[in-house]
Each structure stands twice: as C-alpha cells, then as structure tokens.
Design a protein around this motif. Structure first.
Motif, PDB file in Angstrom:
ATOM      1  N   LEU A 221      -7.971  45.289  -5.026  1.00 35.70           N
ATOM      2  CA  LEU A 221      -7.620  46.408  -4.141  1.00 35.70           C
ATOM      3  C   LEU A 221      -6.127  46.449  -3.799  1.00 35.70           C
ATOM      4  O   LEU A 221      -5.595  47.503  -3.455  1.00 35.70           O
ATOM      5  CB  LEU A 221      -8.436  46.323  -2.850  1.00 35.70           C
ATOM      6  CG  LEU A 221      -9.917  46.727  -2.970  1.00 35.70           C
ATOM      7  CD1 LEU A 221     -10.656  46.377  -1.689  1.00 35.70           C
ATOM      8  CD2 LEU A 221     -10.049  48.219  -3.260  1.00 35.70           C
ATOM      9  N   THR A 222      -5.448  45.294  -3.889  1.00 31.33           N
ATOM     10  CA  THR A 222      -4.010  45.251  -3.570  1.00 31.33           C
ATOM     11  C   THR A 222      -3.241  46.316  -4.356  1.00 31.33           C
ATOM     12  O   THR A 222      -2.337  46.954  -3.821  1.00 31.33           O
ATOM     13  CB  THR A 222      -3.428  43.878  -3.968  1.00 31.33           C
ATOM     14  OG1 THR A 222      -4.367  42.877  -3.611  1.00 31.33           O
ATOM     15  CG2 THR A 222      -2.101  43.639  -3.295  1.00 31.33           C
ATOM     16  N   ASP A 223      -3.633  46.470  -5.632  1.00 33.80           N
ATOM     17  CA  ASP A 223      -2.879  47.387  -6.488  1.00 33.80           C
ATOM     18  C   ASP A 223      -3.136  48.864  -6.204  1.00 33.80           C
ATOM     19  O   ASP A 223      -2.395  49.719  -6.691  1.00 33.80           O
ATOM     20  CB  ASP A 223      -3.193  47.102  -7.967  1.00 33.80           C
ATOM     21  CG  ASP A 223      -2.533  45.818  -8.433  1.00 33.80           C
ATOM     22  OD1 ASP A 223      -1.792  45.213  -7.640  1.00 33.80           O
ATOM     23  OD2 ASP A 223      -2.754  45.419  -9.596  1.00 33.80           O
ATOM     24  N   VAL A 224      -4.206  49.189  -5.479  1.00 34.15           N
ATOM     25  CA  VAL A 224      -4.438  50.600  -5.140  1.00 34.15           C
ATOM     26  C   VAL A 224      -4.103  50.900  -3.683  1.00 34.15           C
ATOM     27  O   VAL A 224      -4.188  52.032  -3.243  1.00 34.15           O
ATOM     28  CB  VAL A 224      -5.904  51.074  -5.370  1.00 34.15           C
ATOM     29  CG1 VAL A 224      -6.056  51.692  -6.731  1.00 34.15           C
ATOM     30  CG2 VAL A 224      -6.902  49.981  -5.133  1.00 34.15           C
ATOM     31  N   HIS A 225      -3.725  49.864  -2.945  1.00 33.83           N
ATOM     32  CA  HIS A 225      -3.453  50.047  -1.518  1.00 33.83           C
ATOM     33  C   HIS A 225      -2.174  50.862  -1.317  1.00 33.83           C
ATOM     34  O   HIS A 225      -1.257  50.780  -2.129  1.00 33.83           O
ATOM     35  CB  HIS A 225      -3.319  48.678  -0.860  1.00 33.83           C
ATOM     36  CG  HIS A 225      -3.415  48.723   0.629  1.00 33.83           C
ATOM     37  ND1 HIS A 225      -2.328  48.532   1.435  1.00 33.83           N
ATOM     38  CD2 HIS A 225      -4.464  48.966   1.438  1.00 33.83           C
ATOM     39  CE1 HIS A 225      -2.702  48.646   2.706  1.00 33.83           C
ATOM     40  NE2 HIS A 225      -3.989  48.903   2.730  1.00 33.83           N
ATOM     41  N   TRP A 226      -2.115  51.622  -0.236  1.00 32.23           N
ATOM     42  CA  TRP A 226      -0.943  52.484  -0.029  1.00 32.23           C
ATOM     43  C   TRP A 226       0.354  51.679   0.077  1.00 32.23           C
ATOM     44  O   TRP A 226       1.433  52.165  -0.249  1.00 32.23           O
ATOM     45  CB  TRP A 226      -1.108  53.376   1.207  1.00 32.23           C
ATOM     46  CG  TRP A 226      -1.178  52.638   2.510  1.00 32.23           C
ATOM     47  CD1 TRP A 226      -2.293  52.242   3.162  1.00 32.23           C
ATOM     48  CD2 TRP A 226      -0.081  52.197   3.308  1.00 32.23           C
ATOM     49  NE1 TRP A 226      -1.970  51.571   4.304  1.00 32.23           N
ATOM     50  CE2 TRP A 226      -0.616  51.525   4.422  1.00 32.23           C
ATOM     51  CE3 TRP A 226       1.312  52.291   3.181  1.00 32.23           C
ATOM     52  CZ2 TRP A 226       0.181  50.954   5.414  1.00 32.23           C
ATOM     53  CZ3 TRP A 226       2.108  51.726   4.165  1.00 32.23           C
ATOM     54  CH2 TRP A 226       1.534  51.063   5.264  1.00 32.23           C
TER      55      TRP A 226
END
Lengths: 307, 251
Positions: free
Chosen positions: A229-234
């Motif tokens: 999820l880190t890579d899609v987080h704002w």
C-alpha cells in the motif's frame, strides 16, 4: 543531444555501473526505480505544465499487477513487467480522460481524488492482501534463461529498464510532439489559436507519464519482491513532487538527482524515525526559498548549459 | 454577392450577467481588405474577437466564414480553417527561441504532431522557411534568442511572423501597435500592410493614425453596438463618432 547532456549521461551511466562496488545494490536499484518514476512525473509537469497529485496510483497499480501476475499466474518477469506497465497505461487513459480538461489546481485535485479512490479499492480488494501486501513475489527467469534471483542479473535488468525509460523520456521531450507540448506549457491560448487541439496533446503526455511511472512500479515490485500500500498512498504522490522540485523541474537530469537525494535521506537517516519527514520538509522549504530551480536547474543555470 | 464577404456576423450578441458586451452586431468584412474595428474602451472590440474565434460562446447570433457557419466550431478548428487571431497581450512562447516560435506554427502543416518517438531533426526541413519569415519581420539577428528576452515591439513582430507562418486566409489582430515606441509602430504597420497583400485583415486598433494609414474600411463600436461604418474620411467626420470619442459637450 548537447555536449553538456552527453557528458551528464556518461557520468550517470558510469556511476550506476561502478557504484555497486561501494554501495548496497538493492539501495541503488531502489534509487533507479524512483528516478524513473520522478522522470516520468517530470515529463508531465516540467514539459506539459500539468501538476498531477495522484501519480502514486500508477506506481502502485503497476506494482500490484506485476506482483499478482508473477506470483499467482506464474508470468515470466518480462511479461509480468509488461502486464504491470499496461495496467498503469490503461489506468492513465481512464483517469486522463476524466482529469485532462481541467487546469491548475482543479487538475491536481481531480488526480488526487482518483488516486484516493484507487487506494481505498486496493485497501479492500482481497488480491492485494491489504496491509500485508503481496509478499514473496518470485523474480523468475528473465527470457527463460537469466535467473533474476542473482542480484547482479537483477541489477543489470533494472539498469537496462532505467536507461531505456530515461532515453525514451529524453526523446519524447525532444520530438515534434515535445515541441508542441512545450508550446502548450508556455502559452496554451496561443497554441489553440495556432490550431492545436491542446487537450489531445495533454492526454498523450499524461498517458506516457502514467505508463513510464508504471514501468518504474512494475520493476520495483520485482526488485523488492513486494507490492504494498505504501506505493499507492497519497504521500508517495507527494514524495515524487518533492523529488522533482528538489532535483530541478523541467530539467532532464534533475528528477534523477532529486530521487537519489530523497532515497538516500530515507535510507541513511532511517534511525531518526519520524524526523526524516521533518528533515525533508525543511529541505523542501530551503529549496523553494533559496534554489528554486532545484539542484540541477541551478547547476545548469550557473554553467549556462542545458542539463 | 455574399462571396465578396469573407466574414459575416448576423445578430451576434454576447451577454454577461446583467451586461451586454456585444449587441446584435451584424458585421461584414470584405475579402482582401484591411478592416479596422475602433471604439472607446469597453465598446466590445475584444469580446467581438473572442466570439469570432470561439474563445467565448455567443449568446445569440451567427458567424459565417467563407459562407460557412462556424458559430459552434472549437477554436482550434477555426484556426485550421484559416481564421487566425493574435492577442492583446503579446502572445509568444516565452522560453522557446524565436526560430522555435515560428516553427511551432509551421509544424502544424505536418498535421497532428503526436509522433513522440521521432527526433527533433525531422523539423529541420522547416527551418529555412522559418528563417525567411523571421527575416521578413526584421528579427534575423534574434533567431536563437528566447522570445522572453525580446523587447516588446520585437515580440509583436515575432507574433506576426508566427501568425503568417500559418499562411492564414484571414488575420485578426488585437491592438497590434499597443504600447509601442514610435519607430516600432511604423515598422509593424508596414508589416501589416505587407502581410495584407493577399489576405484579409480585421484589426482592433487605438492608434488612429495607424487606422487612417492602413484600413480600407472602419467599423466604430460603442457599448457593444455598431455606431458607424465607412472609410476613414466619412467615419471621422461623423458627429456621433466624434461625440463618442470626446464625450458630450464637444463637436
């Protein structure tokens, strides 16, 4: 390519060739993935004048698609990367059609909103494994013969992807299309009055940027054998803005340098914990106040040479 | 008969909230002429330009170009039909060189430039023609200068060269000599005269000596409506025009 840029390209190539002798290769691979991500972002803002605040959605989507294809479907790494990149391109087309007609802050807000929707989808969707992410992604055999479990084979692959992406972006900037794109950035009304359908040019720039950001994300997923999820987080969308501004908006090499600085700080200042963010914030403020053109932008200005 | 008019508007009207900028304007521009649009500030001249090129949507009325209705066309399409405008604030691409500025317009002839995989070299074939246009407006020595560094008058010259690069059938010039030094005004009006040799020009202009010197026909606007029309002599003798310009109590 002007001489100054040829030299810079040579230096960059020599650096990534020699650096793994002294520096941890996984760190360098991470830096190259983020450098490509930042270059893709810079194509859109630095040359098209469009500030996207949702670019993490392309990085993350390509990562998930690649990881899922490699792990669940057993795709070979080259096809897993292609699949991930294509997924980002498709997402770029759909979000681009929705966002591209708006300008300035409205464009940024729409991209942010779309990226947030994508984030919450991935948070809930079962195939992403939520907070855990897709772990232990197999790197596989590249073209059926090169075992990417070998760190040097992986390093060579990342380097090839990075330089191919970088040179493609260079070409886009210096193409007839790039010329029109710069004209639109400089004076959109005038470009329209000369008969250019600016929306279509902007959409193509957005699509290319999304695709190349996806290529970075797909490669990164194989390097770390993880999609999370880190890579899609704002905050990832924010980080790429920071990298690009710090390195030099609208320069060719700036985003690479900016990405390198940010990744280095995150890695080597990691013991500071949450203070890394504070240090980054401070550097950002200093950058905006004292060297607005970014590291490479200021250097190019001082040398009076394009970089 | 209608073929003699390259551009015609019928009952063109633009209303903003509680304010009519252009009212029921029926304008006819003769093919091959230099037609000037004059009038006091706020008369609706620039609005009229914006309507003609669809940078603004008309509230009512029709616009015909070469006998063909273009009222609903988008601005880029109108430009491709050969009706090309300039802007009140000089419209150049500031961080591109003078050569690149003109070449952007020439590039349009290739059709759409979506070829992001080709090298810039493919545009080299246009450089010769771009240089000719740059020479024609007296910018030869500035070829590689960024447009932003040109003095104001030179920027307008560059803008005209860029517009001419499209070889438009009709040019709309919005205050081509505004804010210019005296010698620049002369150079630009000579340029317009030369450019108008085989095309139609519609221009908004405040400098009345330029209007007198250049235009074949003049339309005077006031509060969005046509007040008078004719050649310079008849218009300048019209008492209503004199009053509009000088205010009541004069003439």
């Amino acid at each position: 390519m002007p001489r100054s840029q040829k030299i810079a390209l040579g230096v960059m190539f020599a650096f990534f060739l020699a650096a793994p002798l002294a520096v941890y290769p996984v760190f360098l691979m991470k830096a190259m993935c983020f450098a490509l991500f930042a270059c893709a972002f810079n194509l859109l803002i630095g040359f098209g004048g469009l500030l996207s605040f949702g670019h993490a959605m392309f990085l993350g989507t390509a990562g998930y698609a690649t990881a899922h294809a490699a792990k669940v479907w057993g795709f070979a790494p080259e096809f897993a990367i292609l699949f991930g990149t294509a997924a980002a391109a498709l997402l770029g087309l759909v979000t681009g059609l929705l966002a591209i007609r708006r300008q300035g802050i409205y464009f940024a807000m729409i991209t942010l909103a779309l990226a947030q929707m994508i984030y919450f989808y991935y948070l809930q969707a079962p195939f992403t494994y939520g907070e855990d992410g897709i772990q232990a992604v197999p790197r596989g055999m590249l073209f059926g013969v090169i075992d990417l479990a070998n760190i040097w084979a992986m390093y060579g692959t990342v380097m090839a992807v990075f330089f191919a992406g970088f040179l493609l972006i260079y070409r886009v900037i210096h193409s007839p299309f790039g010329q029109v794109l710069k004209a639109i950035r400089e004076n959109e009304q005038r470009a329209i009055s000369l008969g250019y359908d600016v929306t279509r040019y902007k959409l193509l720039a957005y699509l290319l940027s999304a695709t190349l950001a996806g290529l970075a994300g797909a490669t990164k997923a194989l390097v770390f054998q993880l999609a999370s999820l880190t890579d899609v987080h704002w905050s990832m969308s924010g980080e790429v803005v920071l990298m690009t501004l710090l390195g030099g908006l609208g320069t060719v090499f700036g985003p690479v340098v900016g990405a390198f600085i940010i990744i280095t700080m995150e890695n080597y200042l990691a013991q500071l914990g949450a203070w890394v963010t504070v240090v980054q914030g401070a550097i950002f403020v200093i950058c905006v106040l004292t060297f607005r053109r970014g590291v490479v932008g200021e250097l190019g200005n001082w040398l009076k040479k394009p970089l | 008969m209608s073929d003699d008019f390259i551009l015609e508007t019928r009952g063109l009207t633009k209303e903003f909230k509680g304010f009519v900028a252009v009212q029921n304007m029926s304008l006819k521009v003769q093919r091959g002429s230099i037609h000037a649009l004059i009038g006091p500030n706020g008369a609706g001249k620039t609005t009229c330009f914006n309507l003609l090129t669809h940078f603004l949507e008309p509230t009512r009325g029709q616009i015909l170009y070469n006998g063909r209705e273009i009222t609903g066309s988008n601005p880029a399409n109108i430009a491709r039909l050969g009706l090309v405008r300039s802007f009140q604030i000089s419209a150049v691409f500031p961080h591109l060189s003078v050569l690149e500025n003109v070449r952007i317009a020439l590039q349009r002839k290739r059709g759409a430039s979506f070829d992001f995989w080709r090298a810039l070299r493919v545009l080299d074939g246009l450089n010769q023609q771009a240089r000719e246009l740059i020479n024609a407006v007296g910018l030869a020595e500035y070829e590689n200068t960024a447009a932003v560094e040109l003095p104001y008058g030179r920027k307008r010259a560059l803008e005209i060269a860029t517009t001419l690069a499209l070889d438009p059938e009709m040019m709309l010039l919005d205050e081509p000599t505004a804010g210019m030094a005296h010698q620049d005004v002369e150079r630009i009006s000579a340029l317009i005269k030369k450019a108008a040799h085989n095309r139609t020009v519609l221009m908004v202009e405040h400098n009345l000596s330029v209007v007198e010197h250049l235009s074949d026909r003049i339309t005077v606007l006031q509060r969005g409506e046509i007040l008078a029309e004719g050649d310079y002599k008849s218009v300048s003798a019209n008492p209503e025009v004199i009053q509009a310009y000088l205010g009541s109590g004069h003439g």
